[in-house]
Design a protein around this motif. Structure first.
Motif, PDB file in Angstrom:
ATOM      1  N   SER A  46      10.526  12.264   6.239  1.00  0.00           N
ATOM      2  CA  SER A  46      10.059  13.638   6.044  1.00  0.00           C
ATOM      3  C   SER A  46      10.054  13.967   4.555  1.00  0.00           C
ATOM      4  O   SER A  46      10.936  13.544   3.816  1.00  0.00           O
ATOM      5  CB  SER A  46      10.936  14.632   6.816  1.00  0.00           C
ATOM      6  OG  SER A  46      12.263  14.616   6.327  1.00  0.00           O
ATOM      7  N   GLY A  47       9.023  14.674   4.136  1.00  0.00           N
ATOM      8  CA  GLY A  47       8.897  15.019   2.732  1.00  0.00           C
ATOM      9  C   GLY A  47       7.445  15.138   2.337  1.00  0.00           C
ATOM     10  O   GLY A  47       6.576  15.395   3.185  1.00  0.00           O
ATOM     11  N   GLY A  72      11.555  12.953  -0.602  1.00  0.00           N
ATOM     12  CA  GLY A  72      11.995  13.486   0.678  1.00  0.00           C
ATOM     13  C   GLY A  72      13.141  12.696   1.261  1.00  0.00           C
ATOM     14  O   GLY A  72      13.961  12.134   0.532  1.00  0.00           O
ATOM     15  N   THR A  73      13.168  12.626   2.606  1.00  0.00           N
ATOM     16  CA  THR A  73      14.266  12.029   3.334  1.00  0.00           C
ATOM     17  C   THR A  73      13.766  10.887   4.215  1.00  0.00           C
ATOM     18  O   THR A  73      12.755  11.029   4.900  1.00  0.00           O
ATOM     19  CB  THR A  73      14.958  13.098   4.206  1.00  0.00           C
ATOM     20  OG1 THR A  73      15.405  14.163   3.351  1.00  0.00           O
ATOM     21  CG2 THR A  73      16.143  12.538   4.952  1.00  0.00           C
ATOM     22  N   ASP A  76      18.854   9.384   6.896  1.00  0.00           N
ATOM     23  CA  ASP A  76      19.774  10.401   6.376  1.00  0.00           C
ATOM     24  C   ASP A  76      19.917  10.333   4.855  1.00  0.00           C
ATOM     25  O   ASP A  76      20.847  10.878   4.287  1.00  0.00           O
ATOM     26  CB  ASP A  76      21.143  10.265   7.050  1.00  0.00           C
ATOM     27  CG  ASP A  76      21.792   8.907   6.810  1.00  0.00           C
ATOM     28  OD1 ASP A  76      21.164   8.034   6.171  1.00  0.00           O
ATOM     29  OD2 ASP A  76      22.929   8.717   7.268  1.00  0.00           O
ATOM     30  N   ARG A  77      18.965   9.685   4.184  1.00  0.00           N
ATOM     31  CA  ARG A  77      19.013   9.538   2.719  1.00  0.00           C
ATOM     32  C   ARG A  77      17.870  10.315   2.079  1.00  0.00           C
ATOM     33  O   ARG A  77      16.735  10.231   2.522  1.00  0.00           O
ATOM     34  CB  ARG A  77      18.892   8.064   2.323  1.00  0.00           C
ATOM     35  CG  ARG A  77      20.024   7.198   2.858  1.00  0.00           C
ATOM     36  CD  ARG A  77      19.715   5.747   2.530  1.00  0.00           C
ATOM     37  NE  ARG A  77      20.685   4.839   3.069  1.00  0.00           N
ATOM     38  CZ  ARG A  77      21.520   4.112   2.331  1.00  0.00           C
ATOM     39  NH1 ARG A  77      21.499   4.208   1.012  1.00  0.00           N
ATOM     40  NH2 ARG A  77      22.360   3.282   2.896  1.00  0.00           N
ATOM     41  N   THR A  78      18.190  11.021   1.004  1.00  0.00           N
ATOM     42  CA  THR A  78      17.197  11.849   0.323  1.00  0.00           C
ATOM     43  C   THR A  78      17.036  11.394  -1.118  1.00  0.00           C
ATOM     44  O   THR A  78      18.014  11.097  -1.801  1.00  0.00           O
ATOM     45  CB  THR A  78      17.630  13.333   0.359  1.00  0.00           C
ATOM     46  OG1 THR A  78      17.739  13.727   1.730  1.00  0.00           O
ATOM     47  CG2 THR A  78      16.630  14.223  -0.342  1.00  0.00           C
TER      48      THR A  78
END
Length: 139
Positions: A46-47, A72-73, A76-78
């Motif tokens: 997502s992003g 984005g992500t 669970d990493r951004t």
């Protein structure tokens, strides 16, 4: 085949901007263009992203090469990363894939590497699958 230590993430995306500039070269047998595109991703990926594409097309087929900056992500990493990808189409047959540029990951995406596979469903939905690993995760 997916390598050991590789995780697969998938997401859908929408192309939100498409700014094309057509150019031609002597002897070319089709249309050449430079495109700046923007995308919004949803799902495990997502992003947003912006991409610069060089495209070539004619009545039979088309192809492109692109550099794309994603922010984005993933899971669970951004963070941010850069993907270099390409695609070729002939009629309804198409292939598109690429790789994450080594060392391009920032923040939570630092150390990311792997493959990117872009696709489009018959209904027009765009998808991205990432097969990635992170440096240091297997230590």
């Amino acid at each position: 085949m997916i390598e050991t230590g590789t995780t697969t993430y998938s997401g859908e995306f929408e192309i939100t901007a498409w700014d094309a500039e057509t150019y031609s070269e002597p002897g070319s047998t089709g249309e050449l263009s430079r495109v700046r595109a923007a995308k919004v991703f949803e799902g495990e990926i997502s992003g947003t992203s912006t991409a610069e594409l060089l495209m070539a097309g004619n009545d039979i087929g088309a192809g492109y090469v692109a550099s794309e900056q994603f922010v984005g992500t993933i899971g669970d990493r951004t963070g941010a990363m850069t993907v270099q990808h390409w695609g070729v189409a002939e009629g309804s047959d198409a292939a598109s894939s690429g790789h994450i540029i080594p060392g391009s990951g920032t923040d939570g995406l630092r150390g990311i590497s792997g493959k990117a596979i872009y696709s489009q469903d018959p209904d027009g939905q765009h998808r991205l699958e990432l097969r990635v690993s992170f440096a240091g995760d297997d230590e």
